[in-house]
Design a protein around this motif. Structure first.
Motif, PDB file in Angstrom:
ATOM      1  N   ARG A  32     -12.563  77.316  -9.401  1.00 58.48           N
ATOM      2  CA  ARG A  32     -12.400  75.897  -9.087  1.00 58.48           C
ATOM      3  C   ARG A  32     -13.199  75.452  -7.863  1.00 58.48           C
ATOM      4  O   ARG A  32     -13.766  74.371  -7.845  1.00 58.48           O
ATOM      5  N   PHE A  33     -13.220  76.290  -6.823  1.00 59.56           N
ATOM      6  CA  PHE A  33     -13.757  75.846  -5.536  1.00 59.56           C
ATOM      7  C   PHE A  33     -15.045  76.534  -5.117  1.00 59.56           C
ATOM      8  O   PHE A  33     -15.623  76.196  -4.092  1.00 59.56           O
ATOM      9  N   GLY A  34     -15.503  77.514  -5.885  1.00 63.06           N
ATOM     10  CA  GLY A  34     -16.765  78.165  -5.573  1.00 63.06           C
ATOM     11  C   GLY A  34     -16.611  79.621  -5.185  1.00 63.06           C
ATOM     12  O   GLY A  34     -15.554  80.081  -4.787  1.00 63.06           O
ATOM     13  N   TYR A  35     -17.729  80.312  -5.302  1.00 66.48           N
ATOM     14  CA  TYR A  35     -17.779  81.753  -5.082  1.00 66.48           C
ATOM     15  C   TYR A  35     -18.366  82.118  -3.724  1.00 66.48           C
ATOM     16  O   TYR A  35     -18.741  83.258  -3.496  1.00 66.48           O
ATOM     17  N   ASP A  36     -18.439  81.165  -2.814  1.00 75.23           N
ATOM     18  CA  ASP A  36     -19.130  81.405  -1.552  1.00 75.23           C
ATOM     19  C   ASP A  36     -18.339  82.255  -0.563  1.00 75.23           C
ATOM     20  O   ASP A  36     -18.892  82.737   0.412  1.00 75.23           O
ATOM     21  N   ASN A  37     -17.032  82.457  -0.799  1.00 75.84           N
ATOM     22  CA  ASN A  37     -16.237  83.277   0.114  1.00 75.84           C
ATOM     23  C   ASN A  37     -15.283  84.134  -0.708  1.00 75.84           C
ATOM     24  O   ASN A  37     -14.374  83.616  -1.338  1.00 75.84           O
ATOM     25  N   ASN A  38     -15.489  85.439  -0.675  1.00 73.70           N
ATOM     26  CA  ASN A  38     -14.664  86.325  -1.492  1.00 73.70           C
ATOM     27  C   ASN A  38     -13.659  87.141  -0.688  1.00 73.70           C
ATOM     28  O   ASN A  38     -13.045  88.056  -1.203  1.00 73.70           O
ATOM     29  N   GLN A  39     -13.461  86.794   0.600  1.00 77.08           N
ATOM     30  CA  GLN A  39     -12.571  87.582   1.442  1.00 77.08           C
ATOM     31  C   GLN A  39     -11.130  87.584   0.946  1.00 77.08           C
ATOM     32  O   GLN A  39     -10.472  88.613   0.954  1.00 77.08           O
ATOM     33  N   LYS A  40     -10.637  86.442   0.502  1.00 74.31           N
ATOM     34  CA  LYS A  40      -9.255  86.371   0.031  1.00 74.31           C
ATOM     35  C   LYS A  40      -9.098  87.182  -1.256  1.00 74.31           C
ATOM     36  O   LYS A  40      -8.109  87.899  -1.420  1.00 74.31           O
ATOM     37  N   LEU A  41     -10.072  87.093  -2.158  1.00 71.30           N
ATOM     38  CA  LEU A  41     -10.020  87.898  -3.376  1.00 71.30           C
ATOM     39  C   LEU A  41     -10.024  89.382  -3.032  1.00 71.30           C
ATOM     40  O   LEU A  41      -9.238  90.163  -3.585  1.00 71.30           O
ATOM     41  N   GLU A  42     -10.887  89.790  -2.116  1.00 74.26           N
ATOM     42  CA  GLU A  42     -10.938  91.196  -1.704  1.00 74.26           C
ATOM     43  C   GLU A  42      -9.602  91.644  -1.116  1.00 74.26           C
ATOM     44  O   GLU A  42      -9.129  92.751  -1.396  1.00 74.26           O
ATOM     45  N   SER A  43      -8.999  90.785  -0.329  1.00 73.18           N
ATOM     46  CA  SER A  43      -7.699  91.106   0.263  1.00 73.18           C
ATOM     47  C   SER A  43      -6.645  91.312  -0.809  1.00 73.18           C
ATOM     48  O   SER A  43      -5.875  92.291  -0.772  1.00 73.18           O
ATOM     49  N   GLU A  44      -6.606  90.409  -1.780  1.00 72.72           N
ATOM     50  CA  GLU A  44      -5.610  90.522  -2.847  1.00 72.72           C
ATOM     51  C   GLU A  44      -5.882  91.731  -3.740  1.00 72.72           C
ATOM     52  O   GLU A  44      -4.946  92.405  -4.170  1.00 72.72           O
ATOM     53  N   VAL A  45      -7.145  92.014  -4.037  1.00 64.68           N
ATOM     54  CA  VAL A  45      -7.480  93.198  -4.831  1.00 64.68           C
ATOM     55  C   VAL A  45      -7.089  94.466  -4.056  1.00 64.68           C
ATOM     56  O   VAL A  45      -6.574  95.426  -4.641  1.00 64.68           O
ATOM     57  N   GLY A  46      -7.289  94.458  -2.746  1.00 60.63           N
ATOM     58  CA  GLY A  46      -6.854  95.588  -1.921  1.00 60.63           C
ATOM     59  C   GLY A  46      -5.351  95.798  -1.996  1.00 60.63           C
ATOM     60  O   GLY A  46      -4.872  96.936  -2.105  1.00 60.63           O
ATOM     61  N   ASP A  47      -4.581  94.693  -1.953  1.00 61.83           N
ATOM     62  CA  ASP A  47      -3.124  94.795  -2.097  1.00 61.83           C
ATOM     63  C   ASP A  47      -2.761  95.374  -3.460  1.00 61.83           C
ATOM     64  O   ASP A  47      -1.870  96.220  -3.570  1.00 61.83           O
ATOM     65  N   LEU A  48      -3.462  94.932  -4.494  1.00 60.80           N
ATOM     66  CA  LEU A  48      -3.206  95.448  -5.841  1.00 60.80           C
ATOM     67  C   LEU A  48      -3.547  96.937  -5.921  1.00 60.80           C
ATOM     68  O   LEU A  48      -2.786  97.727  -6.506  1.00 60.80           O
ATOM     69  N   MET A  49      -4.658  97.338  -5.328  1.00 60.62           N
ATOM     70  CA  MET A  49      -5.032  98.755  -5.339  1.00 60.62           C
ATOM     71  C   MET A  49      -3.978  99.605  -4.629  1.00 60.62           C
ATOM     72  O   MET A  49      -3.673 100.717  -5.072  1.00 60.62           O
ATOM     73  N   CYS A  50      -3.417  99.076  -3.557  1.00 65.59           N
ATOM     74  CA  CYS A  50      -2.338  99.785  -2.870  1.00 65.59           C
ATOM     75  C   CYS A  50      -1.169 100.018  -3.819  1.00 65.59           C
ATOM     76  O   CYS A  50      -0.621 101.125  -3.885  1.00 65.59           O
ATOM     77  N   MET A  51      -0.819  98.987  -4.586  1.00 69.85           N
ATOM     78  CA  MET A  51       0.293  99.132  -5.523  1.00 69.85           C
ATOM     79  C   MET A  51      -0.038 100.132  -6.629  1.00 69.85           C
ATOM     80  O   MET A  51       0.826 100.911  -7.043  1.00 69.85           O
ATOM     81  N   LEU A  52      -1.288 100.128  -7.099  1.00 74.56           N
ATOM     82  CA  LEU A  52      -1.684 101.101  -8.111  1.00 74.56           C
ATOM     83  C   LEU A  52      -1.564 102.524  -7.566  1.00 74.56           C
ATOM     84  O   LEU A  52      -1.079 103.430  -8.259  1.00 74.56           O
ATOM     85  N   ASN A  53      -1.985 102.712  -6.328  1.00 77.69           N
ATOM     86  CA  ASN A  53      -1.848 104.033  -5.701  1.00 77.69           C
ATOM     87  C   ASN A  53      -0.381 104.432  -5.576  1.00 77.69           C
ATOM     88  O   ASN A  53      -0.022 105.596  -5.798  1.00 77.69           O
ATOM     89  N   LEU A  54       0.474 103.480  -5.249  1.00 81.89           N
ATOM     90  CA  LEU A  54       1.906 103.782  -5.151  1.00 81.89           C
ATOM     91  C   LEU A  54       2.501 104.121  -6.514  1.00 81.89           C
ATOM     92  O   LEU A  54       3.365 105.001  -6.616  1.00 81.89           O
ATOM     93  N   LEU A  55       2.054 103.428  -7.561  1.00 76.72           N
ATOM     94  CA  LEU A  55       2.514 103.769  -8.909  1.00 76.72           C
ATOM     95  C   LEU A  55       2.149 105.216  -9.235  1.00 76.72           C
ATOM     96  O   LEU A  55       2.962 105.961  -9.795  1.00 76.72           O
ATOM     97  N   HIS A  56       0.934 105.613  -8.861  1.00 78.06           N
ATOM     98  CA  HIS A  56       0.507 107.001  -9.073  1.00 78.06           C
ATOM     99  C   HIS A  56       1.354 107.959  -8.245  1.00 78.06           C
ATOM    100  O   HIS A  56       1.834 108.984  -8.750  1.00 78.06           O
TER     101      HIS A  56
END
Length: 86
Positions: A32-56
């Motif tokens: 919706r707002f553009g791809y010029d800043n991906n820091q928030k996406l990276e942060s959320e993907v990092g949180d998700l990766m943490c959860m995947l590691n915890l599932l493992h």
């Protein structure tokens, strides 16, 4: 979660669902707002990766099986999407 007691496994699953939702929200915002800043996406993907590691760590997923499923998905995407995956 207040005074309610839930199992550790259920708490892992609820937090996993929350993190998946947050990744989806950030992806939608980038469209919706553009791809010029991906820091928030990276942060959320990092949180998700943490959860995947915890599932493992808790024995709920096996990395070899996950890798095999990821490979199968990539093959489907080669056939059914326009993504450049070569």
């Amino acid at each position: 979660m207040g005074n309610d007691k839930i199992s550790e496994r259920d708490e892992l699953m609820v937090i996993l669902m929350e993190e998946c939702s947050e990744v989806a929200i950030e992806a939608a915002k980038m469209i919706r707002f553009g791809y010029d800043n991906n820091q928030k996406l990276e942060s959320e993907v990092g949180d998700l990766m943490c959860m995947l590691n915890l599932l493992h760590d808790h024995g709920l997923i096996d990395w070899e099986n996950v890798d095999a499923c990821a490979d199968a998905k990539r093959e489907k995407l080669k056939k059914w999407s326009n993504l450049n995956l070569e």
